[in-house]
Write a protein that holds these residues in place. Structure first.
Motif, short mmCIF file in Angstrom:
data_model
loop_
_atom_site.label_atom_id
_atom_site.label_comp_id
_atom_site.label_asym_id
_atom_site.label_seq_id
_atom_site.Cartn_x
_atom_site.Cartn_y
_atom_site.Cartn_z
N PHE A 155 -1.00 -14.61 -10.03
CA PHE A 155 -0.30 -13.55 -10.74
C PHE A 155 -0.33 -13.81 -12.24
O PHE A 155 -0.24 -14.95 -12.68
N ASP A 156 -0.46 -12.75 -13.02
CA ASP A 156 -0.39 -12.91 -14.47
C ASP A 156 1.07 -12.78 -14.91
O ASP A 156 1.98 -12.63 -14.10
N GLN A 157 1.29 -12.83 -16.20
CA GLN A 157 2.65 -12.84 -16.73
C GLN A 157 3.32 -11.46 -16.68
O GLN A 157 4.53 -11.35 -16.74
N GLU A 158 2.53 -10.40 -16.59
CA GLU A 158 3.09 -9.05 -16.59
C GLU A 158 3.34 -8.61 -15.16
O GLU A 158 2.46 -8.11 -14.48
N LYS A 159 4.55 -8.81 -14.67
CA LYS A 159 4.86 -8.47 -13.29
C LYS A 159 6.22 -7.79 -13.21
O LYS A 159 7.09 -8.01 -14.05
N LEU A 175 8.54 -8.64 -8.02
CA LEU A 175 7.56 -9.72 -7.91
C LEU A 175 8.07 -10.99 -8.56
O LEU A 175 7.87 -12.10 -8.04
N ALA A 176 8.72 -10.86 -9.71
CA ALA A 176 9.26 -12.03 -10.39
C ALA A 176 10.26 -12.75 -9.50
O ALA A 176 10.29 -13.99 -9.44
N PHE A 177 11.07 -11.99 -8.77
CA PHE A 177 12.07 -12.58 -7.89
C PHE A 177 11.40 -13.35 -6.76
O PHE A 177 11.78 -14.48 -6.44
N VAL A 178 10.39 -12.75 -6.16
CA VAL A 178 9.68 -13.43 -5.07
C VAL A 178 8.98 -14.69 -5.58
O VAL A 178 9.01 -15.74 -4.93
N LEU A 179 8.38 -14.59 -6.76
CA LEU A 179 7.67 -15.75 -7.30
C LEU A 179 8.64 -16.87 -7.68
O LEU A 179 8.27 -18.05 -7.65
N ASN A 180 9.87 -16.52 -8.01
CA ASN A 180 10.88 -17.56 -8.20
C ASN A 180 11.14 -18.29 -6.89
O ASN A 180 11.35 -19.51 -6.88
N CYS A 181 11.12 -17.54 -5.79
CA CYS A 181 11.27 -18.17 -4.48
C CYS A 181 10.09 -19.08 -4.16
O CYS A 181 10.25 -20.16 -3.60
N VAL A 182 8.88 -18.63 -4.53
CA VAL A 182 7.69 -19.46 -4.33
C VAL A 182 7.82 -20.74 -5.14
O VAL A 182 7.51 -21.84 -4.66
N SER A 183 8.28 -20.61 -6.38
CA SER A 183 8.46 -21.78 -7.23
C SER A 183 9.47 -22.75 -6.62
O SER A 183 9.27 -23.96 -6.64
N LYS A 184 10.56 -22.21 -6.08
CA LYS A 184 11.56 -23.06 -5.44
C LYS A 184 10.96 -23.85 -4.30
O LYS A 184 11.21 -25.05 -4.13
N THR A 185 10.13 -23.18 -3.49
CA THR A 185 9.47 -23.88 -2.38
C THR A 185 8.55 -24.97 -2.91
O THR A 185 8.47 -26.06 -2.33
N SER A 231 0.82 -1.21 0.00
CA SER A 231 0.00 0.00 0.00
C SER A 231 0.85 1.27 0.00
O SER A 231 0.35 2.36 -0.19
N ARG A 232 2.16 1.12 0.22
CA ARG A 232 3.06 2.28 0.22
C ARG A 232 3.76 2.45 -1.13
O ARG A 232 4.74 3.16 -1.24
N GLY A 233 3.28 1.75 -2.12
CA GLY A 233 3.83 1.92 -3.45
C GLY A 233 4.86 0.89 -3.85
O GLY A 233 5.36 0.90 -4.97
N PHE A 234 5.21 -0.04 -2.94
CA PHE A 234 6.21 -1.05 -3.28
C PHE A 234 5.67 -2.02 -4.33
O PHE A 234 6.40 -2.50 -5.17
N VAL A 235 4.36 -2.30 -4.28
CA VAL A 235 3.68 -3.10 -5.30
C VAL A 235 2.61 -2.20 -5.90
O VAL A 235 1.65 -1.83 -5.24
N ALA A 236 2.79 -1.85 -7.16
CA ALA A 236 1.97 -0.78 -7.74
C ALA A 236 0.53 -1.20 -8.01
O ALA A 236 -0.41 -0.46 -7.72
N ARG A 237 0.35 -2.37 -8.58
CA ARG A 237 -0.99 -2.73 -9.06
C ARG A 237 -1.85 -3.34 -7.96
O ARG A 237 -1.39 -4.19 -7.19
N ALA A 238 -3.09 -2.93 -7.91
CA ALA A 238 -4.02 -3.44 -6.91
C ALA A 238 -4.19 -4.95 -7.06
O ALA A 238 -4.31 -5.67 -6.06
N ARG A 239 -4.21 -5.43 -8.30
CA ARG A 239 -4.36 -6.87 -8.53
C ARG A 239 -3.22 -7.65 -7.90
O ARG A 239 -3.43 -8.71 -7.30
N ASP A 240 -1.99 -7.13 -8.04
CA ASP A 240 -0.84 -7.82 -7.45
C ASP A 240 -0.90 -7.78 -5.93
O ASP A 240 -0.52 -8.74 -5.25
N ARG A 241 -1.38 -6.65 -5.38
CA ARG A 241 -1.50 -6.58 -3.92
C ARG A 241 -2.51 -7.59 -3.39
O ARG A 241 -2.30 -8.22 -2.35
N MET A 242 -3.60 -7.77 -4.13
CA MET A 242 -4.58 -8.78 -3.74
C MET A 242 -4.00 -10.19 -3.86
O MET A 242 -4.23 -11.05 -2.99
N ALA A 243 -3.22 -10.43 -4.91
CA ALA A 243 -2.60 -11.74 -5.10
C ALA A 243 -1.60 -12.04 -3.98
O ALA A 243 -1.52 -13.18 -3.50
#
Length: 210
Positions: free
Chosen positions: A161-165, A169-179, A94-106
């Motif tokens: 998450f969609d493909q446009e990130k 976010l891509a870095f974090v999702l790589n961590c999710v994939s590793k888990t 909410s402080r602008g680190f993740v810009a899109r509302a959809r990504d914040r919800m995800a």
């Protein structure tokens, strides 16, 4: 030529990046020895399995129950790091680190998914630490169900998450994939234990007495 002025991150964003980076920079062990390679031969992500479980080799040797516990244990450790990173992203979104509302919800959904996944993984590890010959069949069914549910939780997180990130976010999702990959490996090790049968528990008892 004028250089663009660089605006440093705020302290909260710096902390967010530190946590994000830490989730994927866990120390990795070496290539493993014969015990580790043999144990990991049943897993879908063998290189990751060998790297993450190499330190258990001297203790686990050829004991499938110990390898199953090790697989779940290291997965819990990785999932905790990712959960902390996701929670921090949620807090800073909410402080602008993740810009899109959809990504914040995800991300908010991911936080819940990972909490559920951790609950299931902890349940699994508790059972694996208290296996019995009499209840072995039902215990294995429960553990397989819980780890499968944890894997579904992690996949659900990724699906949000969609493909446009952005890169962060891509870095974090790589961590999710590793888990997710580590969870798949843990499930394979548990399935190996289940197919080996309760007789495998005798190996651990024999070597504890020797």
């Amino acid at each position: 030529m004028m250089l663009a002025h660089f605006k440093p991150f705020s302290p909260s964003k710096q902390l967010a990046w530190i946590l994000i980076l830490s989730c994927c920079l866990a120390s990795q062990n070496g290539n493993g020895d014969k015990y580790t390679i043999d144990a990991c031969s049943v897993t879908p992500y063998r290189d990751l399995c060998v790297r993450s479980l190499a330190s258990f080799s001297n203790e686990a040797k050829q004991d499938p129950s110990k390898w199953a516990r090790a697989g779940v244990s290291v997965t819990i450790g990785e999932a905790k790091k990712v959960a902390r990173s996701l929670a921090n992203l949620k807090q800073n979104g909410s402080r602008g680190f993740v810009a899109r509302a959809r990504d914040r919800m995800a991300i908010a959904d991911c936080v819940e998914c990972f909490q559920d996944a951790l609950d299931n993984l902890h349940e699994s590890l508790d059972v694996l630490r208290n296996l019995s010959v009499v209840q072995f069949g039902s215990q294995m069914e429960d553990v397989i169900t819980w780890i499968s549910a944890a894997l579904t939780d992690e996949d659900t997180c990724l699906d949000g998450f969609d493909q446009e990130k952005g890169k962060h976010l891509a870095f974090v999702l790589n961590c999710v994939s590793k888990t997710s990959y580590m969870t798949s490996n843990a499930l394979a090790l548990v399935n190996k234990l289940a197919t080996t049968g309760p007789g495998s528990l005798a190996y651990g008892l024999k070597h504890r007495r020797s």
